[in-house]
Write a protein that holds these residues in place. Sequence first.
Motif, PDB file in Angstrom:
ATOM      1  N   UNK A 143       2.762  -7.303  -1.733  1.00  0.00           N
ATOM      2  CA  UNK A 143       3.008  -6.372  -0.630  1.00  0.00           C
ATOM      3  C   UNK A 143       3.940  -5.252  -1.061  1.00  0.00           C
ATOM      4  N   UNK A 144       4.947  -5.589  -1.865  1.00  0.00           N
ATOM      5  CA  UNK A 144       5.874  -4.558  -2.350  1.00  0.00           C
ATOM      6  C   UNK A 144       5.171  -3.568  -3.274  1.00  0.00           C
ATOM      7  N   UNK A 145       4.219  -4.040  -4.063  1.00  0.00           N
ATOM      8  CA  UNK A 145       3.497  -3.149  -4.970  1.00  0.00           C
ATOM      9  C   UNK A 145       2.452  -2.330  -4.227  1.00  0.00           C
ATOM     10  N   UNK A 146       1.813  -2.940  -3.223  1.00  0.00           N
ATOM     11  CA  UNK A 146       0.728  -2.250  -2.523  1.00  0.00           C
ATOM     12  C   UNK A 146       1.259  -1.279  -1.476  1.00  0.00           C
ATOM     13  N   UNK A 147       2.207  -1.718  -0.663  1.00  0.00           N
ATOM     14  CA  UNK A 147       2.729  -0.876   0.417  1.00  0.00           C
ATOM     15  C   UNK A 147       3.961  -0.111  -0.063  1.00  0.00           C
ATOM     16  N   UNK A 148       5.096  -0.773  -0.079  1.00  0.00           N
ATOM     17  CA  UNK A 148       6.330  -0.175  -0.603  1.00  0.00           C
ATOM     18  C   UNK A 148       7.334  -1.296  -0.789  1.00  0.00           C
ATOM     19  N   UNK A 149       8.297  -1.071  -1.647  1.00  0.00           N
ATOM     20  CA  UNK A 149       9.357  -2.054  -1.848  1.00  0.00           C
ATOM     21  C   UNK A 149      10.459  -1.763  -0.834  1.00  0.00           C
ATOM     22  N   UNK A 150      10.312  -2.374   0.341  1.00  0.00           N
ATOM     23  CA  UNK A 150      11.240  -2.088   1.425  1.00  0.00           C
ATOM     24  C   UNK A 150      12.686  -2.424   1.055  1.00  0.00           C
ATOM     25  N   UNK A 228      -7.536  -0.086  18.026  1.00  0.00           N
ATOM     26  CA  UNK A 228      -8.570  -0.836  17.330  1.00  0.00           C
ATOM     27  C   UNK A 228      -8.035  -2.192  16.893  1.00  0.00           C
ATOM     28  N   UNK A 229      -8.793  -3.227  17.208  1.00  0.00           N
ATOM     29  CA  UNK A 229      -8.339  -4.576  16.901  1.00  0.00           C
ATOM     30  C   UNK A 229      -9.155  -5.190  15.764  1.00  0.00           C
ATOM     31  N   UNK A 230      -9.908  -4.372  15.035  1.00  0.00           N
ATOM     32  CA  UNK A 230     -10.767  -4.891  13.987  1.00  0.00           C
ATOM     33  C   UNK A 230     -10.005  -5.499  12.838  1.00  0.00           C
ATOM     34  N   UNK A 231      -8.753  -5.072  12.663  1.00  0.00           N
ATOM     35  CA  UNK A 231      -7.892  -5.640  11.630  1.00  0.00           C
ATOM     36  C   UNK A 231      -8.371  -5.372  10.218  1.00  0.00           C
ATOM     37  N   UNK A 232      -9.313  -4.475  10.040  1.00  0.00           N
ATOM     38  CA  UNK A 232      -9.765  -4.114   8.697  1.00  0.00           C
ATOM     39  C   UNK A 232      -9.222  -2.731   8.361  1.00  0.00           C
ATOM     40  N   UNK A 233      -8.555  -2.631   7.224  1.00  0.00           N
ATOM     41  CA  UNK A 233      -7.926  -1.371   6.839  1.00  0.00           C
ATOM     42  C   UNK A 233      -8.487  -0.910   5.498  1.00  0.00           C
ATOM     43  N   UNK A 234      -8.693   0.405   5.409  1.00  0.00           N
ATOM     44  CA  UNK A 234      -9.142   0.990   4.145  1.00  0.00           C
ATOM     45  C   UNK A 234      -7.918   1.506   3.404  1.00  0.00           C
ATOM     46  N   UNK A 235      -7.724   0.967   2.202  1.00  0.00           N
ATOM     47  CA  UNK A 235      -6.541   1.251   1.399  1.00  0.00           C
ATOM     48  C   UNK A 235      -6.940   2.047   0.165  1.00  0.00           C
ATOM     49  N   UNK A 236      -6.194   3.112  -0.104  1.00  0.00           N
ATOM     50  CA  UNK A 236      -6.442   3.909  -1.309  1.00  0.00           C
ATOM     51  C   UNK A 236      -5.346   3.601  -2.326  1.00  0.00           C
ATOM     52  N   UNK A 237      -5.720   3.008  -3.451  1.00  0.00           N
ATOM     53  CA  UNK A 237      -4.760   2.672  -4.488  1.00  0.00           C
ATOM     54  C   UNK A 237      -4.349   3.911  -5.274  1.00  0.00           C
ATOM     55  N   UNK A 238      -3.272   3.796  -6.050  1.00  0.00           N
ATOM     56  CA  UNK A 238      -2.815   4.913  -6.873  1.00  0.00           C
ATOM     57  C   UNK A 238      -3.876   5.332  -7.880  1.00  0.00           C
ATOM     58  N   UNK A 239      -4.737   4.386  -8.267  1.00  0.00           N
ATOM     59  CA  UNK A 239      -5.798   4.687  -9.225  1.00  0.00           C
ATOM     60  C   UNK A 239      -6.947   5.470  -8.596  1.00  0.00           C
ATOM     61  N   UNK A 240      -6.926   5.620  -7.256  1.00  0.00           N
ATOM     62  CA  UNK A 240      -8.019   6.295  -6.559  1.00  0.00           C
ATOM     63  C   UNK A 240      -9.033   5.336  -5.986  1.00  0.00           C
ATOM     64  N   UNK A 241      -8.983   4.070  -6.390  1.00  0.00           N
ATOM     65  CA  UNK A 241      -9.896   3.058  -5.875  1.00  0.00           C
ATOM     66  C   UNK A 241      -9.610   2.783  -4.407  1.00  0.00           C
ATOM     67  N   UNK A 242     -10.674   2.694  -3.600  1.00  0.00           N
ATOM     68  CA  UNK A 242     -10.535   2.374  -2.180  1.00  0.00           C
ATOM     69  C   UNK A 242     -10.991   0.940  -1.954  1.00  0.00           C
ATOM     70  N   UNK A 243     -10.120   0.139  -1.343  1.00  0.00           N
ATOM     71  CA  UNK A 243     -10.452  -1.248  -1.040  1.00  0.00           C
ATOM     72  C   UNK A 243     -10.331  -1.474   0.458  1.00  0.00           C
ATOM     73  N   UNK A 244     -10.967  -2.537   0.936  1.00  0.00           N
ATOM     74  CA  UNK A 244     -10.865  -2.915   2.347  1.00  0.00           C
ATOM     75  C   UNK A 244     -10.139  -4.244   2.444  1.00  0.00           C
ATOM     76  N   UNK A 245      -9.149  -4.289   3.314  1.00  0.00           N
ATOM     77  CA  UNK A 245      -8.380  -5.509   3.509  1.00  0.00           C
ATOM     78  C   UNK A 245      -8.480  -5.948   4.963  1.00  0.00           C
TER      79      UNK A 245
END
Length: 278
Positions: A143-150, A228-245
């Motif tokens: 979570x710290x690597x993907x979102x931020x190191x709070x 929206x309650x779908x709970x699916x989020x589209x995430x864009x990584x630093x590499x440009x890759x888009x993933x769904x979580x």
Amino acid sequence: MTTDVPLSVRTPSPLGEFLRTRRKQLAPEEVGIKRVKGRRRVGLSRTEVAELANISVAYYDLIERGRDLRPSKSVIDGLARALKLDADGRSHLHALASGAPSRRPQPHEELTEELEELLDSLDPNPAYVVGARWDVLGANHTACRLFTDWESKRTKRERNLLWFYCCDPAARSLFVDWEQEAADQLALFREAYARHPDDPSFKRVLDEIFKANPATVEWWERHDSDPRRGRTKRIRLDTGQVIQLRQLVLQVLDEPDIRVISYFADVDGDLDDIEFDA
């Protein structure tokens, strides 16, 4: 957009504000009322809502003006039908109308040893723990690597999930649908705030966010109750890759204001196969 924004949340009557906002969002045609030629009114009038809900105009006027009334369940059900609210909207309307006293959250929430162990066990799935005011109490390595190191890279004020979504530049880059995601989180926070209407700490969180990002004032005043309650989020990584979580939210039984939020990959392969930019 003007930057002259209110820095506080108007809270005299959350129920009245919700009703007023919702009736102004409904066109007469949506509730079977024929629009009269030359009508300039935006949305429905108090009279029209009262008639649709089968209550007197005088009584509805008292409810919307917040005269410390506790409308009955049947009255609230009638208003929900009149305003064409969905299930989430009806639930929110009943919560506002009940005015039930709430237990004030602990002023100093902490991550317990058990929750810390749970976060670690969920790796490589990103997971974090938030408190009543959505302060981030802890996060695992992914979570710290993907979102931020709070903990190490954000100030105390910035260690808040709502702040992250609405004000942190990292969130704008991370979420493909950032504005919708941020507005949804603000709508969800409204539900938490409604459970603690007399707690000034919730208001302080909102004041800081309104000041940092004036667009959030407009989102708040929309009174969205059905994000929206779908709970699916589209995430864009630093590499440009888009993933769904896919998001999973767990509530701690003996501390109902504390939640564990975790994410699971919605693509082939596990999260440990996804390469983060070094």
